[in-house]
Motif scaffolding. Sequence first.
Motif, short mmCIF file in Angstrom:
data_model
loop_
_atom_site.label_atom_id
_atom_site.label_comp_id
_atom_site.label_asym_id
_atom_site.label_seq_id
_atom_site.Cartn_x
_atom_site.Cartn_y
_atom_site.Cartn_z
N ASP A 74 0.90 -1.24 0.01
CA ASP A 74 -0.15 0.00 -0.11
C ASP A 74 0.87 1.32 -0.07
O ASP A 74 0.62 2.46 -0.56
CB ASP A 74 -0.91 0.07 1.23
N ILE A 75 2.00 1.14 0.73
CA ILE A 75 2.92 2.30 0.95
C ILE A 75 3.60 2.53 -0.58
O ILE A 75 3.59 3.78 -1.10
CB ILE A 75 4.04 2.10 1.80
N ALA A 76 3.84 1.55 -1.23
CA ALA A 76 4.24 1.84 -2.77
C ALA A 76 3.43 1.96 -3.79
O ALA A 76 3.55 2.79 -4.63
CB ALA A 76 4.71 -0.03 -3.12
N ILE A 77 2.06 1.58 -3.48
CA ILE A 77 1.00 2.36 -4.51
C ILE A 77 0.81 4.01 -4.05
O ILE A 77 0.84 4.59 -4.82
CB ILE A 77 -0.27 1.70 -4.15
N LEU A 78 0.82 4.35 -2.82
CA LEU A 78 0.75 5.58 -2.46
C LEU A 78 2.03 6.55 -3.00
O LEU A 78 1.78 7.57 -3.57
CB LEU A 78 0.87 6.05 -0.99
N SER A 79 3.12 5.77 -3.10
CA SER A 79 4.39 6.36 -3.53
C SER A 79 4.00 6.56 -5.14
O SER A 79 4.57 7.67 -5.58
CB SER A 79 5.50 5.39 -3.07
N SER A 80 3.79 5.75 -5.85
CA SER A 80 3.44 5.58 -7.08
C SER A 80 2.57 6.59 -7.52
O SER A 80 2.57 7.28 -8.51
CB SER A 80 3.17 4.39 -7.77
N LEU A 81 1.73 6.74 -6.67
CA LEU A 81 0.69 7.99 -7.05
C LEU A 81 0.88 9.63 -6.71
O LEU A 81 0.28 10.26 -6.97
CB LEU A 81 -0.84 7.60 -6.05
N GLY A 82 2.19 9.34 -6.15
CA GLY A 82 2.75 10.84 -5.87
C GLY A 82 3.11 11.08 -4.56
O GLY A 82 3.43 12.29 -4.49
N ALA A 83 2.79 10.45 -3.63
CA ALA A 83 3.08 10.65 -2.35
C ALA A 83 4.40 10.69 -1.97
O ALA A 83 5.12 9.47 -2.33
CB ALA A 83 2.39 9.63 -1.33
N ASN A 84 5.11 11.62 -1.65
CA ASN A 84 6.55 11.65 -1.14
C ASN A 84 6.76 10.90 0.13
O ASN A 84 5.93 10.61 1.06
CB ASN A 84 7.04 13.25 -1.19
N ASN A 85 7.96 10.72 0.43
CA ASN A 85 8.52 10.24 1.67
C ASN A 85 7.99 10.84 2.97
O ASN A 85 7.65 10.29 3.90
CB ASN A 85 9.93 10.12 1.58
N GLY A 86 7.91 12.16 2.93
CA GLY A 86 7.24 13.08 4.10
C GLY A 86 5.85 12.78 4.31
O GLY A 86 5.57 12.56 5.56
N LEU A 87 5.10 12.31 3.34
CA LEU A 87 3.71 12.43 3.56
C LEU A 87 3.39 10.73 4.08
O LEU A 87 2.86 10.66 5.11
CB LEU A 87 3.02 12.46 2.26
N ILE A 88 4.32 9.77 3.59
CA ILE A 88 4.36 8.70 4.18
C ILE A 88 4.80 8.44 5.49
O ILE A 88 4.06 7.65 6.42
CB ILE A 88 4.88 7.81 3.50
N ARG A 89 5.93 9.21 5.81
CA ARG A 89 6.29 9.23 7.32
C ARG A 89 5.30 9.84 8.12
O ARG A 89 5.06 9.60 9.28
CB ARG A 89 7.70 10.05 7.29
N GLY A 90 4.69 10.82 7.53
CA GLY A 90 3.62 11.68 8.36
C GLY A 90 2.50 10.77 8.82
O GLY A 90 2.16 10.63 10.09
N ILE A 91 2.13 9.95 7.81
CA ILE A 91 1.02 8.71 8.34
C ILE A 91 1.35 8.20 9.57
O ILE A 91 0.58 7.96 10.48
CB ILE A 91 0.78 8.25 7.05
N PHE A 92 2.43 7.47 9.39
CA PHE A 92 2.92 6.51 10.66
C PHE A 92 3.28 7.17 11.74
O PHE A 92 2.83 6.55 12.95
CB PHE A 92 3.81 5.66 10.09
N PHE A 93 3.76 8.45 11.52
CA PHE A 93 4.06 9.09 12.73
C PHE A 93 2.67 9.64 13.63
O PHE A 93 2.96 9.40 14.89
CB PHE A 93 4.97 10.44 12.37
N ILE A 94 1.99 10.07 12.96
CA ILE A 94 0.49 10.28 13.54
C ILE A 94 -0.33 9.32 14.02
O ILE A 94 -0.71 9.33 15.13
CB ILE A 94 -0.40 11.03 12.43
#
Length: 220
Positions: free
Chosen positions: A116-136
């Motif tokens: 799912d993380i890879a899909i979000l990344s392929s859709l344009g989500a950068n590392n900061g957004l992915i990191r922020g999801i798990f941080f929150i």
Amino acid sequence: MSIHPAGVFSVQQEFDNMMIVPIEFARRLLGEDIKVSLIEINIKDDMSVDVFQKDISELLGKNFVVKNRSQQNELLYKILNSEKWAIFLILTFVLIIAIFNIIGSLTMLVIDKTKDIAILSSLGANNGLIRGIFFIEGMMISMLGCLFGMAVGLVFCLLQQHFGFIRMSGATFLIESYPVVLKGSDFILVLVTVLTVSLVASAISSRLSVKNTGSLKDDL
């Protein structure tokens, strides 16, 4: 001079070496018809001891010494305060050990959601957004547990104040139940401690999510 004892009491060490006599007898015995060495004042529960002490000190001036109960028994209260901080440090270490459970659960979540993380990344989500999801998410788990625990502790302290479930083990105390005092500073200290540890744990877990995303891209 002699006086007939009306009774003997044994309460606790602070009061067992005290003799209560009529003031006229004490004045004749000490040869002080007017002067007194000290005056003890008991204030109402809704009054602030610090404010009352400050007002009395300003009223009497520098020729009189005004002390509250903790200042009169400075050594005892220092020992109790040291014990309080020792318990706080022990519980903090327990918290640090328990926080590894959150790191482990978030790490397993990151591994489970790698695709799912890879899909979000392929859709344009950068590392900061992915990191922020798990941080929150990590902060939500930690802070919800902290707020729930503080609420349970508050309810327990209020019940102890009103009903006194925990009794003192000895029979020579002035009070029957264990005394509890609620201080806002203690709640703030616990909240800040949990917040600090949670920030570190959530930051570690969120970095793992970005690393796993990077490794998955390399595999692809």
